[in-house]
Design a protein around this motif. Structure first.
Motif, PDB file in Angstrom:
ATOM      1  N   ASN A  32       7.527  11.452   5.740  1.00 59.69           N
ATOM      2  CA  ASN A  32       7.028  12.860   6.063  1.00 59.69           C
ATOM      3  C   ASN A  32       6.634  13.259   6.238  1.00 59.69           C
ATOM      4  OD1 ASN A  32       5.525  10.092   6.551  1.00 59.69           O
ATOM      5  ND2 ASN A  32       4.172  10.062   4.930  1.00 59.69           N
ATOM      6  N   SER A  60      -1.888  -7.035   3.779  1.00 59.30           N
ATOM      7  CA  SER A  60      -1.281  -5.141   3.683  1.00 59.30           C
ATOM      8  C   SER A  60       0.220  -5.365   5.189  1.00 59.30           C
ATOM      9  CB  SER A  60      -1.476  -4.326   3.622  1.00 59.30           C
ATOM     10  OG  SER A  60      -1.124  -3.404   3.915  1.00 59.30           O
ATOM     11  N   GLU A  61      -0.489  -4.832   6.256  1.00 64.95           N
ATOM     12  CA  GLU A  61       0.790  -4.709   7.102  1.00 64.95           C
ATOM     13  C   GLU A  61       0.508  -5.745   8.191  1.00 64.95           C
ATOM     14  OE1 GLU A  61       1.070  -1.203   8.879  1.00 64.95           O
ATOM     15  OE2 GLU A  61       1.789   0.300   6.958  1.00 64.95           O
ATOM     16  N   ASP A 104       7.866  -6.605  -5.378  1.00 65.14           N
ATOM     17  CA  ASP A 104       7.106  -7.416  -4.612  1.00 65.14           C
ATOM     18  C   ASP A 104       6.644  -9.288  -4.701  1.00 65.14           C
ATOM     19  OD1 ASP A 104       5.193  -5.550  -2.770  1.00 65.14           O
ATOM     20  OD2 ASP A 104       4.554  -8.076  -2.654  1.00 65.14           O
ATOM     21  N   GLU A 139      11.642   3.951   2.993  1.00 64.30           N
ATOM     22  CA  GLU A 139      10.860   4.413   4.758  1.00 64.30           C
ATOM     23  C   GLU A 139      10.891   3.890   5.921  1.00 64.30           C
ATOM     24  OE1 GLU A 139       7.493   5.359   5.173  1.00 64.30           O
ATOM     25  OE2 GLU A 139       7.056   5.773   3.000  1.00 64.30           O
ATOM     26  N   VAL A 140      10.194   4.083   6.400  1.00 58.57           N
ATOM     27  CA  VAL A 140      10.486   4.336   8.248  1.00 58.57           C
ATOM     28  C   VAL A 140      10.566   2.916   8.569  1.00 58.57           C
ATOM     29  CG1 VAL A 140      10.515   6.914   8.274  1.00 58.57           C
ATOM     30  CG2 VAL A 140       8.300   5.414   8.518  1.00 58.57           C
ATOM     31  N   LEU A 174       0.580  -1.418   0.016  1.00 58.22           N
ATOM     32  CA  LEU A 174       0.092  -0.125  -0.336  1.00 58.22           C
ATOM     33  C   LEU A 174       1.403   1.173  -0.292  1.00 58.22           C
ATOM     34  CD1 LEU A 174      -3.040  -1.128   2.413  1.00 58.22           C
ATOM     35  CD2 LEU A 174      -2.875  -0.961  -0.475  1.00 58.22           C
ATOM     36  N   ARG A 175       2.105   1.375   0.918  1.00 54.71           N
ATOM     37  CA  ARG A 175       2.629   2.406   0.693  1.00 54.71           C
ATOM     38  C   ARG A 175       3.461   2.308  -0.528  1.00 54.71           C
ATOM     39  NH1 ARG A 175       2.328   7.284   2.368  1.00 54.71           N
ATOM     40  NH2 ARG A 175       4.697   8.350   2.784  1.00 54.71           N
ATOM     41  N   THR A 231      11.611 -14.178  -1.796  1.00 50.05           N
ATOM     42  CA  THR A 231      11.872 -12.801  -0.909  1.00 50.05           C
ATOM     43  C   THR A 231      13.263 -11.972  -1.416  1.00 50.05           C
ATOM     44  OG1 THR A 231      13.086 -15.297   0.693  1.00 50.05           O
ATOM     45  CG2 THR A 231      10.953 -13.947   0.665  1.00 50.05           C
ATOM     46  N   HIS A 284      14.102  -3.490   5.720  1.00 48.55           N
ATOM     47  CA  HIS A 284      14.913  -2.397   5.221  1.00 48.55           C
ATOM     48  C   HIS A 284      16.612  -2.344   4.924  1.00 48.55           C
ATOM     49  CE1 HIS A 284      10.917   0.018   6.370  1.00 48.55           C
ATOM     50  NE2 HIS A 284      10.807  -0.789   5.596  1.00 48.55           N
ATOM     51  N   TRP A 320       9.509  -3.821   7.774  1.00 49.01           N
ATOM     52  CA  TRP A 320      10.447  -3.339   8.809  1.00 49.01           C
ATOM     53  C   TRP A 320      11.437  -3.622   8.255  1.00 49.01           C
ATOM     54  CZ3 TRP A 320       6.865  -2.313  13.301  1.00 49.01           C
ATOM     55  CH2 TRP A 320       6.285  -0.984  13.515  1.00 49.01           C
ATOM     56  N   TYR A 340       8.073   2.708  16.688  1.00 50.08           N
ATOM     57  CA  TYR A 340       7.285   3.894  15.140  1.00 50.08           C
ATOM     58  C   TYR A 340       7.863   5.206  15.468  1.00 50.08           C
ATOM     59  CZ  TYR A 340       5.310   4.152  10.587  1.00 50.08           C
ATOM     60  OH  TYR A 340       5.361   4.428   9.224  1.00 50.08           O
ATOM     61  N   TRP A 366       2.435  -8.792   8.828  1.00 46.75           N
ATOM     62  CA  TRP A 366       3.888  -8.375   9.544  1.00 46.75           C
ATOM     63  C   TRP A 366       3.906  -7.679  10.682  1.00 46.75           C
ATOM     64  CZ3 TRP A 366       6.375  -3.682   9.397  1.00 46.75           C
ATOM     65  CH2 TRP A 366       5.739  -2.303   7.788  1.00 46.75           C
TER      66      TRP A 366
HETATM   67  P1  NAD Z   1       2.376  -3.388   3.340  1.00 47.90           P
HETATM   68  O1  NAD Z   1       2.424  -5.032   3.705  1.00 47.90           O
HETATM   69  O2  NAD Z   1       0.724  -2.898   2.039  1.00 47.90           O
HETATM   70  O3  NAD Z   1       3.682  -3.763   1.930  1.00 47.90           O
HETATM   71  C1  NAD Z   1       5.112  -4.020   1.988  1.00 47.90           C
HETATM   72  C2  NAD Z   1       5.142  -4.863   0.676  1.00 47.90           C
HETATM   73  O4  NAD Z   1       6.430  -5.807   0.541  1.00 47.90           O
HETATM   74  C3  NAD Z   1       4.039  -6.194   0.733  1.00 47.90           C
HETATM   75  O5  NAD Z   1       3.656  -5.610  -1.037  1.00 47.90           O
HETATM   76  C4  NAD Z   1       4.381  -7.159   0.431  1.00 47.90           C
HETATM   77  O6  NAD Z   1       4.662  -8.588  -0.485  1.00 47.90           O
HETATM   78  C5  NAD Z   1       6.519  -6.436   0.160  1.00 47.90           C
HETATM   79  N1  NAD Z   1       7.079  -7.633   0.662  1.00 47.90           N
HETATM   80  C6  NAD Z   1       7.831  -8.488   1.487  1.00 47.90           C
HETATM   81  N2  NAD Z   1       9.110  -8.721   1.053  1.00 47.90           N
HETATM   82  C7  NAD Z   1       9.557  -8.879   0.061  1.00 47.90           C
HETATM   83  C8  NAD Z   1      11.087  -9.016  -0.561  1.00 47.90           C
HETATM   84  N3  NAD Z   1      11.380  -9.831   0.379  1.00 47.90           N
HETATM   85  N4  NAD Z   1      10.410  -8.337  -1.601  1.00 47.90           N
HETATM   86  C9  NAD Z   1       9.732  -7.591  -2.303  1.00 47.90           C
HETATM   87  N5  NAD Z   1       8.698  -7.398  -1.340  1.00 47.90           N
HETATM   88  C10 NAD Z   1       8.417  -7.308   0.010  1.00 47.90           C
HETATM   89  O7  NAD Z   1       2.411  -2.454   3.633  1.00 47.90           O
HETATM   90  P2  NAD Z   1       3.005  -0.749   3.682  1.00 47.90           P
HETATM   91  O8  NAD Z   1       2.008  -0.186   4.726  1.00 47.90           O
HETATM   92  O9  NAD Z   1       3.483  -0.387   2.601  1.00 47.90           O
HETATM   93  O10 NAD Z   1       4.153  -0.420   4.575  1.00 47.90           O
HETATM   94  C11 NAD Z   1       5.323  -0.838   4.523  1.00 47.90           C
HETATM   95  C12 NAD Z   1       6.359   0.215   5.121  1.00 47.90           C
HETATM   96  O11 NAD Z   1       5.898   1.596   4.832  1.00 47.90           O
HETATM   97  C13 NAD Z   1       6.593  -0.310   6.111  1.00 47.90           C
HETATM   98  O12 NAD Z   1       8.067   0.856   6.713  1.00 47.90           O
HETATM   99  C14 NAD Z   1       5.394   1.329   6.920  1.00 47.90           C
HETATM  100  O13 NAD Z   1       6.313   1.320   8.264  1.00 47.90           O
HETATM  101  C15 NAD Z   1       5.563   2.239   5.935  1.00 47.90           C
HETATM  102  N6  NAD Z   1       4.934   3.019   6.093  1.00 47.90           N
HETATM  103  C16 NAD Z   1       5.036   4.888   6.447  1.00 47.90           C
HETATM  104  C17 NAD Z   1       4.004   5.325   6.326  1.00 47.90           C
HETATM  105  C18 NAD Z   1       4.496   6.559   5.997  1.00 47.90           C
HETATM  106  O14 NAD Z   1       3.480   8.170   6.460  1.00 47.90           O
HETATM  107  N7  NAD Z   1       5.374   7.373   5.784  1.00 47.90           N
HETATM  108  C19 NAD Z   1       2.710   5.399   5.842  1.00 47.90           C
HETATM  109  C20 NAD Z   1       2.538   3.497   5.499  1.00 47.90           C
HETATM  110  C21 NAD Z   1       3.710   2.385   5.895  1.00 47.90           C
END
Ligand code: NAD
Length: 452
Positions: free
Chosen positions: A163, A220-221, A64, A134-135, A42-43, A92, A116, A113, A237, A224
């Motif tokens: 952000n 999504s989140e 992904d 991302e954070v 989603l992010r 992965t 990262h 996380w 966080y 994990w």
């Molecule tokens: P999410 O689960 O929707 O997306 C994470 C994606 O990573 C998933 O699609 C997952 O399949 C993929 N993934 C997992 N392991 C992988 C790998 N080894 N190789 C490739 N892809 C892989 O989660 P999200 O909400 O998108 O969060 C992602 C990051 O963004 C986190 O760090 C979260 O804290 C951060 N985030 C930040 C904000 C913001 O406002 N700054 C908002 C939401 C999320």
């Protein structure tokens, strides 16, 4: 037709949540940045959407492990009318193949996380000179050190896409701090105070549909993030709260975090939520969560300020980052939308409505880029535009992004340090100095004349 519908829907969605639309997403179409995105959940999809709107970015690769997320991402790309990037999916470690591509200028990481740090380090070792994550930066202190050392070794830039530093009120207050409206800054507060129960659990179909699943069966989140609440307690966080206030007191730029102590409350909220939603016999009602419902951290800084930070994600509450910036002349308290400046505020001991102050000190970047007539918009009230813009403009100019690896490491280090403090019975623990003494000489950075 499809494209028109997309633009219309985007505009409607933006209007519905009161976002500020933005004018022309790029300063110059020459000098295009070739961007790869690892993690298009989603992010990652939000960043992808913003990147596709720019005329100075080509998204050349995405990766992904989840086919459903790849499908959602490719829909966004198709609707944008831009060229389909190369797609890496399945395993992965498929991202390592993405990193072998020779046409990548920058990598943006938006995975869970725990991925990262390895993904940043592998990107740097593959020769990528601009990496955004991302954070947060990593899980352990060793992770943070490893990223700092690798970025230094490779002479490359790692930025964390915090952000929250770009909120319009935060930037206006930064402007006020720089102009000493509050006098000398003494104390700051902030927190990640966000009821995430609906994010930590869902029905496996939609992240915002209620349910009590997490892990493999969820979406999504909830796949994990919830596991971190099972196994860890600490401020998991910290950076949405901490980043903005750290910039105001020049952390790593003449100041630094010295030490912290953290306290965690008892753990009730997530279990209570499962029982309310799924009943006492639901299998997840047996799970023992470790994360204290509210974690409070107190940080001491080298120049004498204190910061009070909270993490509050398991209980019912409206969203609030709860910033407070207080100095010898007065203060801003976001939660009651108030500012008080001694000798200027008309009534002694009474709050001014913050808005006239925020308008007066509106940050030049916001004045420049916000334009209500334009239909294009970016998420989270516009801050997602700024955070990507800052990264892309830095790459185009071949300069360091505003938030650098030392900022990312210091802000993210709160998590392992708060875990350690709680584990040691709420003891005070020292921050490492990721700059190796350079914090004393590095000039203040976040200001009112930033170009991007
Ligand atoms: P999410 O689960 O929707 O997306 C994470 C994606 O990573 C998933 O699609 C997952 O399949 C993929 N993934 C997992 N392991 C992988 C790998 N080894 N190789 C490739 N892809 C892989 O989660 P999200 O909400 O998108 O969060 C992602 C990051 O963004 C986190 O760090 C979260 O804290 C951060 N985030 C930040 C904000 C913001 O406002 N700054 C908002 C939401 C999320």
């Amino acid at each position: 037709m499809e494209r028109r519908t997309f633009v219309k829907n985007t505009a409607l969605a933006s209007a519905a949540i009161g976002l500020y639309p933005f004018q022309g997403f790029a300063s110059s179409p020459e000098n295009k940045v070739r961007l790869a995105i690892i993690g298009v959940g989603l992010r990652g999809q939000a960043h992808l959407d913003n990147a596709l709107r720019r005329n100075d970015v080509d998204v050349v690769a995405i990766c992904d492990v989840d086919d459903r997320m790849i499908g959602m991402a490719t829909d966004i790309i198709r609707k944008s009318g831009k060229t389909m990037p190369k797609i890496f999916k399945g395993d992965t470690h498929e991202y390592l193949k993405l990193l072998e591509q020779k046409n990548i200028d920058a990598v943006l990481i938006a995975t869970p996380w725990e991925w990262h740090t390895p993904m940043i380090i592998d990107s740097l070792q593959a020769g990528i000179k601009y990496v955004a994550t991302e954070v947060v930066l990593g899980i352990t202190l060793e992770d943070h050190w490893a990223v700092v050392r690798e970025a230094e070794k490779q002479n490359a830039h790692v930025t964390m896409l915090e952000n929250a530093c770009y909120f319009r009120d935060v930037m206006a207050v930064l402007n006020m701090v720089r102009q000493a409206v509050f006098g000398e800054i003494i104390h700051l507060q902030a927190g990640y105070q966000h009821d995430l129960r609906g994010v930590k659990f869902n029905n496996g179909i939609d992240p915002y549909d209620s349910g009590v699943e997490f892990g493999e069966k969820a979406f999504s989140e909830a796949r994990w993030r919830t596991n971190h609440s099972v196994h860890r307690t600490g401020d998991l966080y910290p950076t949405h709260g901490l980043g903005p206030v750290a910039t105001m007191i020049d952390i790593n730029h003449g100041n630094r975090f010295l030490s912290l102590s953290s306290f965690a409350t008892k753990t009730r909220g997530l279990h209570d939520y499962i029982v309310k939603k799924g009943g006492a016999n639901n299998p997840n009602a047996k799970v023992e969560f470790k994360l204290g419902d509210i974690v409070t951290t107190h940080i001491k800084c080298a120049n004498g300020e204190t910061i009070l930070l909270q993490h509050d994600t398991n209980l019912p509450r409206p969203y609030s980052l709860g910033y407070r910036v207080q100095g010898t002349n007065g203060l801003w308290m976001q939660v009651n939308k108030g500012i008080y400046v001694e000798g200027v505020s008309p009534k002694h001991h009474e709050w001014d409505d913050q808005q006239s102050w925020l308008d007066k000190y509106d940050h030049p970047l916001w004045k420049r880029w916000a334009n209500k007539e334009n239909e294009k918009a970016a998420g989270h009230g516009g801050i997602d535009f700024f955070v990507l813009h800052g990264f892309i403009e830095a790459i185009k100019r071949r300069v360091a992004p505003l938030m650098d690896v030392y900022d990312a490491a210091a802000w993210s280090a709160v998590t392992p340090l708060s875990e350690k403090s709680i584990e040691l019975g709420y003891q005070t623990v020292d921050f490492p100095d990721f700059t190796n003494g350079q914090w004393m000489y590095r000039k203040p950075k976040f200001g009112i004349n930033d170009e991007f």
